[in-house]
Design an enzyme around this catalytic site. Structure first.
Site, PDB file in Angstrom:
ATOM      1  N   THR A  21      21.646 -23.674  24.893  1.00 46.55           N
ATOM      2  CA  THR A  21      21.468 -23.507  26.328  1.00 46.55           C
ATOM      3  C   THR A  21      21.953 -24.732  27.087  1.00 46.55           C
ATOM      4  O   THR A  21      21.871 -25.859  26.604  1.00 46.55           O
ATOM      5  CB  THR A  21      19.992 -23.242  26.711  1.00 46.55           C
ATOM      6  OG1 THR A  21      19.272 -24.482  26.787  1.00 46.55           O
ATOM      7  CG2 THR A  21      19.327 -22.307  25.721  1.00 46.55           C
TER       8      THR A  21
ATOM      9  N   ASP B  83      18.306 -22.860  33.211  1.00 48.70           N
ATOM     10  CA  ASP B  83      17.559 -23.922  33.877  1.00 48.70           C
ATOM     11  C   ASP B  83      16.133 -23.792  33.376  1.00 48.70           C
ATOM     12  O   ASP B  83      15.448 -22.812  33.687  1.00 48.70           O
ATOM     13  CB  ASP B  83      17.627 -23.748  35.394  1.00 48.70           C
ATOM     14  CG  ASP B  83      16.813 -24.787  36.161  1.00 48.70           C
ATOM     15  OD1 ASP B  83      16.076 -25.566  35.512  1.00 48.70           O
ATOM     16  OD2 ASP B  83      16.886 -24.809  37.401  1.00 48.70           O
TER      17      ASP B  83
ATOM     18  N   SER C 229      10.299 -35.763  22.169  1.00 51.19           N
ATOM     19  CA  SER C 229       9.480 -36.644  22.996  1.00 51.19           C
ATOM     20  C   SER C 229      10.219 -37.977  23.090  1.00 51.19           C
ATOM     21  O   SER C 229      11.420 -38.017  23.340  1.00 51.19           O
ATOM     22  CB  SER C 229       8.088 -36.804  22.378  1.00 51.19           C
ATOM     23  OG  SER C 229       7.290 -37.693  23.118  1.00 51.19           O
TER      24      SER C 229
ATOM     25  N   TYR D 139       8.287 -40.824  33.733  1.00 48.39           N
ATOM     26  CA  TYR D 139       8.911 -40.337  32.506  1.00 48.39           C
ATOM     27  C   TYR D 139       7.944 -40.496  31.330  1.00 48.39           C
ATOM     28  O   TYR D 139       7.758 -39.574  30.534  1.00 48.39           O
ATOM     29  CB  TYR D 139      10.204 -41.099  32.219  1.00 48.39           C
ATOM     30  CG  TYR D 139      10.850 -40.703  30.912  1.00 48.39           C
ATOM     31  CD1 TYR D 139      11.619 -39.546  30.823  1.00 48.39           C
ATOM     32  CD2 TYR D 139      10.683 -41.474  29.760  1.00 48.39           C
ATOM     33  CE1 TYR D 139      12.209 -39.171  29.619  1.00 48.39           C
ATOM     34  CE2 TYR D 139      11.267 -41.107  28.558  1.00 48.39           C
ATOM     35  CZ  TYR D 139      12.025 -39.956  28.489  1.00 48.39           C
ATOM     36  OH  TYR D 139      12.591 -39.585  27.296  1.00 48.39           O
TER      37      TYR D 139
ATOM     38  N   LYS E 217       6.244 -37.582  28.749  1.00 48.62           N
ATOM     39  CA  LYS E 217       6.315 -37.577  27.294  1.00 48.62           C
ATOM     40  C   LYS E 217       4.929 -37.696  26.656  1.00 48.62           C
ATOM     41  O   LYS E 217       4.697 -37.152  25.570  1.00 48.62           O
ATOM     42  CB  LYS E 217       7.252 -38.682  26.810  1.00 48.62           C
ATOM     43  CG  LYS E 217       8.708 -38.459  27.208  1.00 48.62           C
ATOM     44  CD  LYS E 217       9.235 -37.109  26.743  1.00 48.62           C
ATOM     45  CE  LYS E 217      10.697 -36.911  27.041  1.00 48.62           C
ATOM     46  NZ  LYS E 217      11.210 -35.587  26.588  1.00 48.62           N
TER      47      LYS E 217
ATOM     48  N   THR F  42      22.919 -42.674  24.722  1.00 54.24           N
ATOM     49  CA  THR F  42      23.282 -41.389  25.308  1.00 54.24           C
ATOM     50  C   THR F  42      23.370 -41.543  26.830  1.00 54.24           C
ATOM     51  O   THR F  42      23.137 -42.616  27.380  1.00 54.24           O
ATOM     52  CB  THR F  42      22.236 -40.314  24.977  1.00 54.24           C
ATOM     53  OG1 THR F  42      21.001 -40.649  25.618  1.00 54.24           O
ATOM     54  CG2 THR F  42      22.010 -40.222  23.473  1.00 54.24           C
TER      55      THR F  42
END
Length: 272
Positions: free
Chosen positions: A32, A56, A134, A148, A152, A183
């Site tokens: 996805t 989404d 996570s 953030y 998590k 990343t």
């Protein structure tokens, strides 16, 4: 043995790397992404082995439809990987209501909707593996990433409870806890609050704490994720990277020391 894997957030980062890794191994993948153009090369190379799904994760109905579509197309779902999410950088005071709500909507509720959608399918199959991406920041909570971190921490709590709830159905749950990797998570995918200069020094110290050696190479996670999806007895938690473990260990040692220091007062507060 070939597996069928449903994975969210496959346009970049871990999601993209892992999707390609699974396809190279001959697995079938429901991938996805918000923009399916990012998957065109994989579609061209792997054909019917990949099912691209525009999604989404903030849309609960769409999550259920996507999971059902994958199940109908492949006939089963062996593994689901909730990978979609992003980082919100900024001090707590700086964070707007919309920024806070959007962070929780995607990182927590998006994961929750996909998880809820796949449980009945895996329960009916009598097997399955739910992998929740996570972070080490779901265990420790440094400054600058408070919302953030909160998202998590919520993923950790949801997934730990889920593990106990679905174990009897033959469903395993694993929480994957990466440390920092190179990343787009902290780059193009990140959202930043409007800066308040009073936090400049804290932010500067935080970002300077990341050395080149402390940031992992995303492609190096391929072997770990393959071992995880193929494990007959997958762990509840798995760290990715060499920085997370000593950081978590130090954090828990500090917590235990403080709890121990206050344990008599804590016991007294019980009242009997």
């Amino acid at each position: 043995m070939s597996k069928t894997i449903f994975i969210t957030g496959t346009s970049k980062g871990f999601g993209r790397i892992w999707t390609e890794t699974f396809l190279e191994q001959g697995y079938k993948v429901a991938a996805t992404a918000r923009n399916l153009d990012t998957l065109q090369d994989l579609i061209h190379t792997y054909g019917e082995a990949i099912l691209p799904i525009e999604l989404d994760v903030n849309d609960r109905d769409a999550c259920f439809k996507a999971v059902e579509k994958a199940n109908e197309y492949f006939g089963s779902i062996d593994v689901i990987i909730n990978n979609a999410g992003y980082g919100l950088f900024g001090a707590i005071e700086e964070t707007t209501e919309k920024e806070a709500r959007d962070q929780i909507e995607t990182n927590v509720f998006g994961l929750l909707w996909v998880t809820q959608a796949v449980i009945p399918i895996m329960r009916k199959q009598g097997y399955g593996h739910i992998i929740q991406v996570s972070s080490v920041l779901g265990v420790v909570s440094p400054p600058v990433l408070g919302l953030y971190n909160a998202s998590k921490f919520a993923v950790e709590a949801i997934s730990e409870s889920l593990s106990a709830e679905v174990k009897g159905f033959g469903i395993s749950v694993t929480i994957v806890e990466p440390n920092s990797f190179g990343t787009e998570w902290s780059g193009t995918s990140a959202v930043h609050t409007e800066a308040n200069p009073v936090y400049d020094e804290i932010k500067k110290a935080f970002f300077e704490s990341f050395t080149e050696d402390s940031i992992g190479i995303p492609e190096a996670t391929k072997n770990a994720i393959l071992k995880l999806v193929n494990s007959p007895m997958p762990p509840l938690r798995m760290i990715l990277g060499k920085v997370a473990y000593p950081w978590i260990k130090q954090t828990y040692e500090q917590r235990l020391a403080v709890w121990d220091e206050w344990k008599e007062i804590s016991a007294e507060a019980h009242g009997k």
